[in-house]
Design a protein around this motif. Structure first.
Motif, PDB file in Angstrom:
ATOM      1  N   GLY A 100       0.807  -1.214   0.000  1.00  0.00           N
ATOM      2  CA  GLY A 100       0.000   0.000   0.000  1.00  0.00           C
ATOM      3  C   GLY A 100       0.837   1.259   0.000  1.00  0.00           C
ATOM      4  O   GLY A 100       0.348   2.337   0.352  1.00  0.00           O
ATOM      5  N   TRP A 101       2.095   1.138  -0.396  1.00  0.00           N
ATOM      6  CA  TRP A 101       3.021   2.272  -0.385  1.00  0.00           C
ATOM      7  C   TRP A 101       3.181   2.899  -1.767  1.00  0.00           C
ATOM      8  O   TRP A 101       3.837   3.926  -1.891  1.00  0.00           O
ATOM      9  CB  TRP A 101       4.396   1.841   0.102  1.00  0.00           C
ATOM     10  CG  TRP A 101       4.431   1.389   1.532  1.00  0.00           C
ATOM     11  CD1 TRP A 101       3.383   1.329   2.405  1.00  0.00           C
ATOM     12  CD2 TRP A 101       5.579   0.925   2.252  1.00  0.00           C
ATOM     13  NE1 TRP A 101       3.797   0.855   3.620  1.00  0.00           N
ATOM     14  CE2 TRP A 101       5.151   0.606   3.564  1.00  0.00           C
ATOM     15  CE3 TRP A 101       6.924   0.756   1.931  1.00  0.00           C
ATOM     16  CZ2 TRP A 101       6.019   0.107   4.533  1.00  0.00           C
ATOM     17  CZ3 TRP A 101       7.790   0.266   2.889  1.00  0.00           C
ATOM     18  CH2 TRP A 101       7.336  -0.048   4.199  1.00  0.00           C
ATOM     19  N   TRP A 102       2.616   2.289  -2.791  1.00  0.00           N
ATOM     20  CA  TRP A 102       2.833   2.795  -4.146  1.00  0.00           C
ATOM     21  C   TRP A 102       1.904   3.974  -4.407  1.00  0.00           C
ATOM     22  O   TRP A 102       0.705   3.901  -4.178  1.00  0.00           O
ATOM     23  CB  TRP A 102       2.576   1.698  -5.175  1.00  0.00           C
ATOM     24  CG  TRP A 102       2.737   2.148  -6.596  1.00  0.00           C
ATOM     25  CD1 TRP A 102       1.760   2.285  -7.530  1.00  0.00           C
ATOM     26  CD2 TRP A 102       3.955   2.522  -7.248  1.00  0.00           C
ATOM     27  NE1 TRP A 102       2.295   2.703  -8.729  1.00  0.00           N
ATOM     28  CE2 TRP A 102       3.639   2.864  -8.581  1.00  0.00           C
ATOM     29  CE3 TRP A 102       5.286   2.604  -6.826  1.00  0.00           C
ATOM     30  CZ2 TRP A 102       4.608   3.272  -9.497  1.00  0.00           C
ATOM     31  CZ3 TRP A 102       6.250   3.008  -7.745  1.00  0.00           C
ATOM     32  CH2 TRP A 102       5.898   3.339  -9.062  1.00  0.00           C
ATOM     33  N   ARG A 103       2.487   5.043  -4.905  1.00  0.00           N
ATOM     34  CA  ARG A 103       1.726   6.237  -5.237  1.00  0.00           C
ATOM     35  C   ARG A 103       1.502   6.244  -6.746  1.00  0.00           C
ATOM     36  O   ARG A 103       2.428   6.490  -7.512  1.00  0.00           O
ATOM     37  CB  ARG A 103       2.478   7.484  -4.788  1.00  0.00           C
ATOM     38  CG  ARG A 103       1.688   8.785  -4.940  1.00  0.00           C
ATOM     39  CD  ARG A 103       2.509   9.945  -4.405  1.00  0.00           C
ATOM     40  NE  ARG A 103       2.775   9.813  -2.979  1.00  0.00           N
ATOM     41  CZ  ARG A 103       3.791  10.400  -2.338  1.00  0.00           C
ATOM     42  NH1 ARG A 103       4.644  11.147  -3.027  1.00  0.00           N
ATOM     43  NH2 ARG A 103       3.948  10.231  -1.042  1.00  0.00           N
ATOM     44  N   GLU A 104       0.273   5.930  -7.136  1.00  0.00           N
ATOM     45  CA  GLU A 104      -0.041   5.827  -8.559  1.00  0.00           C
ATOM     46  C   GLU A 104       0.193   7.172  -9.253  1.00  0.00           C
ATOM     47  O   GLU A 104      -0.207   8.227  -8.748  1.00  0.00           O
ATOM     48  CB  GLU A 104      -1.495   5.406  -8.760  1.00  0.00           C
ATOM     49  CG  GLU A 104      -1.801   3.988  -8.295  1.00  0.00           C
ATOM     50  CD  GLU A 104      -1.187   2.926  -9.196  1.00  0.00           C
ATOM     51  OE1 GLU A 104      -0.688   3.285 -10.283  1.00  0.00           O
ATOM     52  OE2 GLU A 104      -1.213   1.748  -8.813  1.00  0.00           O
ATOM     53  N   PRO A 105       0.834   7.131 -10.431  1.00  0.00           N
ATOM     54  CA  PRO A 105       1.040   8.397 -11.160  1.00  0.00           C
ATOM     55  C   PRO A 105      -0.280   8.972 -11.636  1.00  0.00           C
ATOM     56  O   PRO A 105      -1.166   8.250 -12.077  1.00  0.00           O
ATOM     57  CB  PRO A 105       1.928   7.974 -12.346  1.00  0.00           C
ATOM     58  CG  PRO A 105       1.672   6.512 -12.510  1.00  0.00           C
ATOM     59  CD  PRO A 105       1.391   5.976 -11.129  1.00  0.00           C
ATOM     60  N   THR A 106      -0.425  10.254 -11.530  1.00  0.00           N
ATOM     61  CA  THR A 106      -1.633  10.948 -11.961  1.00  0.00           C
ATOM     62  C   THR A 106      -1.325  11.785 -13.191  1.00  0.00           C
ATOM     63  O   THR A 106      -0.402  12.603 -13.173  1.00  0.00           O
ATOM     64  CB  THR A 106      -2.177  11.857 -10.847  1.00  0.00           C
ATOM     65  OG1 THR A 106      -2.460  11.060  -9.697  1.00  0.00           O
ATOM     66  CG2 THR A 106      -3.448  12.559 -11.295  1.00  0.00           C
TER      67      THR A 106
END
Length: 407
Positions: A100-106
């Motif tokens: 749950g640490w991945w920051r999805e690219p926006t």
């Protein structure tokens, strides 16, 4: 050596002070439970140890693609191989997502904030289902990105601009149903936008959707002979064919939707009672069916000889590691492969075509619309009545009716 002992040995090689040891161990155990081989686990262990050493203490707050790419570039510089960088990305990203640490690219565009506000409004104010929110936000986002790419300002949009969107994007690519759904969705969004001063209130009123008539189309069922050809083609000793035959039988015999097949769990099969307990997506309630011998044999053969050991409750798993459950799109591919390989001419070539074939066969055998609807898990007879239009035997009987001397 069992998996737990093997994993303990692997992680023990890293030493007591290795960073994020618990997080790495949990992920490796997760991979092992889904069928990862010892060689694959060894590669993951080494890469995760290197990645963990380059993560900051605030990694749990989120790691984005730029940070991971910097690690990959550094790994490539040290190893001198492009594959080293790619391995960091391919192994690091699933691990970070697992934690749950991945920051999805926006992908940021001009109207990103307006779209996010509308999504929040749909979810919180209107109470739309997650599926509707996802579909509408995708269609509206496509329109707003088109406005951004063509340098159109939302506040200055005119009806001619909306017409241009449909002409350039829909012509030759969208069906009438897709055009109608997009028109309705845009009309709702533009009403919302006008009330908040984002655009003129004339836009929503200018959108006219094509009229759709109930039962205007025919069901796209392949001939039952072709369905039998598909089942026969999958009757081999190849592991993939063993799995695919079980899937095809569920689609053709029970008229299951692809999502229902993908969600089928082991505990829904009652071997002693010879029953199958299905959760129909539209009815949102379970239905009990007899477990016919052909489906029972195909399911038993797949589960006993092909399905890998796994903690996943779903019946159908990927053929290769990681052994995750199949998704609905994969069920479509199972049917589509057979249509293409056998050269079966059909308007649609996915699992839903076999569901239509099931309904048409039941109708030909004399079942009522109500009985067919119950078998398919329809909520109303209107959903089933389309099949009454293709009862060819009944049409032949009408055509052969002797009118005597009447003109």
């Amino acid at each position: 050596m069992n998996q737990t002992t093997y994993l303990d040995r692997l992680t023990g090689l890293d030493g007591d002070n290795a960073p994020f040891a618990n997080e790495r161990y949990r992920y490796l155990r997760h991979c092992a439970e889904r069928g990862a081989t010892p060689a694959s686990l060894e590669i993951k262990r080494k890469e995760l140890l290197w990645i963990a050493a380059h993560l900051g203490p605030d990694a749990s707050e989120g790691v984005d693609t730029q940070a991971l790419q910097r690690m990959a570039t550094e790994r490539q510089r040290l190893r001198g191989a492009v594959t080293a960088a790619q391995r960091v990305v391919n192994i690091g990203r699933p691990w970070l997502r697992f934690l749950g640490w991945w920051r999805e690219p926006t992908v940021v565009f001009q109207y990103q904030s307006q779209l996010e506000q509308y999504v929040t409004w749909m979810r919180n104010e209107r109470g739309f289902t997650p599926s509707t929110v996802e579909q509408w936000s995708r269609m509206i986002g496509r329109f707003l990105r088109w406005c951004d790419q063509t340098n159109r300002q939302l506040r200055d949009l005119q009806p001619e601009d909306v017409d241009a969107y449909f002409v350039t994007q829909a012509t030759g690519r969208w069906s009438r149903v897709s055009v109608a759904n997009t028109a309705s969705t845009l009309r709702a969004f533009l009403r919302y936008a006008a009330k908040r001063g984002m655009c003129t209130d004339r836009l929503a009123a200018s959108i006219c959707r094509p009229r759709l008539y109930r039962q205007e189309s025919l069901p796209y069922a392949p001939d039952w002979f072709d369905v039998q050809r598909m089942l026969a083609d999958a009757e081999t000793d190849e592991p993939r064919d063993i799995r695919d035959r079980a899937i095809l039988l569920l689609l053709a015999v029970y008229g299951m939707r692809s999502g229902e097949v993908a969600a089928l769990r082991l505990d829904q099969i009652n071997w002693e009672g010879r029953t199958l307990r299905l959760f129909r997506l539209k009815r949102r309630q379970p239905q009990i069916y007899p477990l016919v011998s052909s489906a029972a044999e195909a399911l038993a053969r797949y589960i006993d000889t092909v399905r890998p050991p796994s903690s996943c409750p779903e019946v159908f798993l990927c053929m290769h590691a990681p052994r995750r459950p199949l998704k609905a799109g994969s069920i479509y591919d199972v049917a589509n492969r057979r249509f293409v390989a056998l050269g079966i001419d059909a308007a649609h070539r996915g699992g839903h075509a076999l569901r239509h074939a099931c309904a048409s066969r039941l109708l030909a055998e004399g079942l009522s619309i109500k009985e067919i609807g119950d078998h398919l898990g329809h909520r109303s007879a209107a959903s089933t009545s389309i099949y009454a239009k293709v009862n060819m035997q009944a049409l032949r009987e009408v055509g052969a009716f002797d009118l005597g001397g009447l003109q």
